[in-house]
Design a protein around this motif. Sequence first.
Motif, mmCIF file in Angstrom:
data_model
loop_
_atom_site.group_PDB
_atom_site.id
_atom_site.type_symbol
_atom_site.label_atom_id
_atom_site.label_comp_id
_atom_site.label_asym_id
_atom_site.label_seq_id
_atom_site.Cartn_x
_atom_site.Cartn_y
_atom_site.Cartn_z
ATOM 1 N N SER A 182 0.790 -1.131 0.103
ATOM 2 C CA SER A 182 0.064 0.099 -0.059
ATOM 3 C C SER A 182 1.031 1.396 -0.071
ATOM 4 N N LYS A 183 0.907 1.952 -1.069
ATOM 5 C CA LYS A 183 1.738 3.194 -1.209
ATOM 6 C C LYS A 183 1.051 4.223 -1.013
ATOM 7 N N SER A 184 -0.167 4.200 -0.827
ATOM 8 C CA SER A 184 -1.067 5.503 -0.264
ATOM 9 C C SER A 184 -1.933 5.165 1.112
ATOM 10 N N LEU A 185 -1.458 4.701 1.681
ATOM 11 C CA LEU A 185 -2.370 4.651 3.034
ATOM 12 C C LEU A 185 -2.290 5.845 3.770
ATOM 13 N N THR A 210 1.369 9.843 2.741
ATOM 14 C CA THR A 210 0.032 9.994 2.733
ATOM 15 C C THR A 210 -0.766 9.571 3.873
ATOM 16 N N LEU A 211 0.159 9.314 4.778
ATOM 17 C CA LEU A 211 -0.350 8.942 6.183
ATOM 18 C C LEU A 211 -1.000 10.306 6.831
ATOM 19 N N LYS A 212 -2.362 10.161 7.414
ATOM 20 C CA LYS A 212 -2.912 11.244 7.936
ATOM 21 C C LYS A 212 -3.467 10.760 9.477
ATOM 22 N N LEU A 213 -3.881 9.615 9.593
ATOM 23 C CA LEU A 213 -4.344 9.264 10.949
ATOM 24 C C LEU A 213 -3.785 7.986 11.222
ATOM 25 N N LEU A 214 -3.356 8.037 12.514
ATOM 26 C CA LEU A 214 -2.897 6.823 13.121
ATOM 27 C C LEU A 214 -3.519 6.784 14.525
ATOM 28 N N LYS A 215 -3.957 5.422 14.635
ATOM 29 C CA LYS A 215 -4.579 5.201 15.985
ATOM 30 C C LYS A 215 -3.745 3.910 16.540
ATOM 31 N N MET A 216 -3.242 4.358 17.813
ATOM 32 C CA MET A 216 -2.510 2.847 18.094
ATOM 33 C C MET A 216 -2.258 2.858 19.766
ATOM 34 N N SER A 217 -3.437 3.123 20.371
ATOM 35 C CA SER A 217 -3.648 2.922 22.003
ATOM 36 C C SER A 217 -3.364 1.339 22.360
ATOM 37 N N ALA A 231 6.391 10.676 13.509
ATOM 38 C CA ALA A 231 6.081 11.959 13.472
ATOM 39 C C ALA A 231 7.161 12.621 12.764
ATOM 40 N N ASP A 232 8.623 12.188 12.743
ATOM 41 C CA ASP A 232 9.542 12.909 11.894
ATOM 42 C C ASP A 232 9.463 12.684 10.479
ATOM 43 N N GLN A 233 8.787 11.651 10.042
ATOM 44 C CA GLN A 233 8.544 11.531 8.499
ATOM 45 C C GLN A 233 7.187 11.764 7.961
ATOM 46 N N CYS A 234 6.355 11.629 8.752
ATOM 47 C CA CYS A 234 5.004 11.828 8.096
ATOM 48 C C CYS A 234 4.486 12.994 8.538
ATOM 49 N N HIS A 235 4.825 14.040 7.892
ATOM 50 C CA HIS A 235 4.416 15.447 7.930
ATOM 51 C C HIS A 235 2.912 15.832 7.661
ATOM 52 N N GLY A 236 2.408 14.886 6.974
ATOM 53 C CA GLY A 236 0.857 15.138 7.037
ATOM 54 C C GLY A 236 0.132 14.651 7.798
ATOM 55 N N LEU A 237 0.582 13.909 8.928
ATOM 56 C CA LEU A 237 -0.134 13.458 9.876
ATOM 57 C C LEU A 237 -1.191 14.545 10.708
ATOM 58 N N ARG A 238 -2.425 14.157 10.650
ATOM 59 C CA ARG A 238 -3.394 15.299 11.266
ATOM 60 C C ARG A 238 -3.996 14.516 12.774
ATOM 61 N N SER A 257 6.857 21.156 14.026
ATOM 62 C CA SER A 257 7.798 21.645 13.423
ATOM 63 C C SER A 257 7.268 22.323 12.234
ATOM 64 N N GLU A 258 8.051 23.064 11.559
ATOM 65 C CA GLU A 258 7.601 23.886 10.348
ATOM 66 C C GLU A 258 7.315 22.975 9.299
ATOM 67 N N LYS A 259 7.767 21.804 9.192
ATOM 68 C CA LYS A 259 7.349 20.940 8.015
ATOM 69 C C LYS A 259 6.045 20.194 8.178
ATOM 70 N N HIS A 260 5.687 20.236 9.376
ATOM 71 C CA HIS A 260 4.582 19.334 9.667
ATOM 72 C C HIS A 260 3.206 20.267 9.608
ATOM 73 N N VAL A 261 2.125 19.590 8.797
ATOM 74 C CA VAL A 261 0.894 20.177 8.912
ATOM 75 C C VAL A 261 0.278 20.411 10.171
ATOM 76 N N HIS A 262 -0.641 21.154 10.404
ATOM 77 C CA HIS A 262 -1.513 21.479 11.730
ATOM 78 C C HIS A 262 -2.104 20.415 11.909
ATOM 79 N N LEU A 263 -1.666 20.050 13.239
ATOM 80 C CA LEU A 263 -2.491 18.870 14.260
ATOM 81 C C LEU A 263 -3.828 19.101 14.245
ATOM 82 N N GLU A 264 -4.717 18.245 14.024
ATOM 83 C CA GLU A 264 -6.195 18.340 14.368
ATOM 84 C C GLU A 264 -6.647 17.586 15.576
#
Length: 438
Positions: A182-185, A210-217, A231-238, A257-264
Amino acid sequence: MKRVRGGEEGSDDSSSESPPEACKKVRKQMSDDSEANVAGESLDCDWARLPQELLLHIFQYLPLLDRAYASQVCRGWNQAFHMPELWRCFEFELNQPASSYLKATHPDLIKQIIKRHSNHLQYVSFKVDSSTESAEAACDILSQLVNCSLKTLGLISTARPSFMEVPKSHFISALTVVFVNSKSLSSLKIDDTPVDDPSLKVLVANNSDTLKLLKMSSCPHVSPAGILCVADQCHGLRELALNYHLLSDELLLALSSEKHVHLEHLRIDVVSENPGQHFHTIKKSSWDAMVRHSPKFNLVMYFFLYEDEFSPFFNEEIPVTHLYFGRSVSKEVLGRVGLHCPRLVELVVCANGLRPLDEELIRIAKHCTQLSAIGLGECEVSCSAFVEFVKMCGRRLSQLSIMEEVLIPDHKYSLDEIHWEVSKHLGRVWFPDMMPTW
């Protein structure tokens, strides 16, 4: 798909038509047929003439079993049943009939999906019961999804232990198949699983863009360094959900960091496995950096601690917006919440004890100016203090769930009178919740 009328075959160029246009064409044909019938001509109702776009539109509203029955009507409907658009989203339900009341996806259907539609799957979830057999079956299916590129994956255990009882090597091997292919998860929900740091590195190597959501409690094999790599590599994580032991100052700074999108949305589960467990402290400067970078993000915190374990929390300002206490919490802790949680929007207290929370509620109403929802369970509050709390919050309290047993009558208000006073300040009719008497 070809339409047959009057024994003549004609090519169907409706593949480019939208469902509304296809409907217009069908209605026109039906009108023409009706006129022909009135004129005395014979009319054979041929459902095979229904355009494929319209069939697809109808099939999307049908449950899977009904679709399977419909596929037996004719060859055209059977072809429609296998259209790729109908197999992009699928939930595998796996359980052991002897120990579960949940329905299960039939094994023959699973084989057909893997054989004919695995390359069409994009949005997949697995719902399993508490048995190890069901979790292993889910891993077996994941291992066979070598030709698909998933966009979302969810592993849902209806009860523990499930995936945690599967041999770790088996689970990691199956999950790696998905991560590699999966290259677009974009969404991954793997709570209560034996995922580990190396498998997260595979995830990042193939899906970091492509990773935007990660739930791993409740993933005990993941370390703070492992989630920091994500977090260092997935700058689109919301959106991110994890246990408190994975939270660190370095993680918050990486998300800021400046590279990371705004966390929601950031959800933190603070869970005590053993009484007296020690918890680390997050610096106020790290939270401040998070707020500066993502000023509108929601910080949701679930606390399942014993009373003597709260010492590291709420001593400094924390940007929590939604706060849930699943176990008994002391008056002192709630007092600190009122002083150090200015962004608080929702507060739920399941239990407190027999000491009234009058001062604490007034403090929360005064300092938590965005509070719009509150729920109180096994607590005690005097009627006068509760009315004052509601008066201070006003009509911004959109949700007010208070058990009747919480309210203690005093010299100003009785239980029969309080709902009128509270309703007046809320601007709507309000009654305390009642404990059902079954």
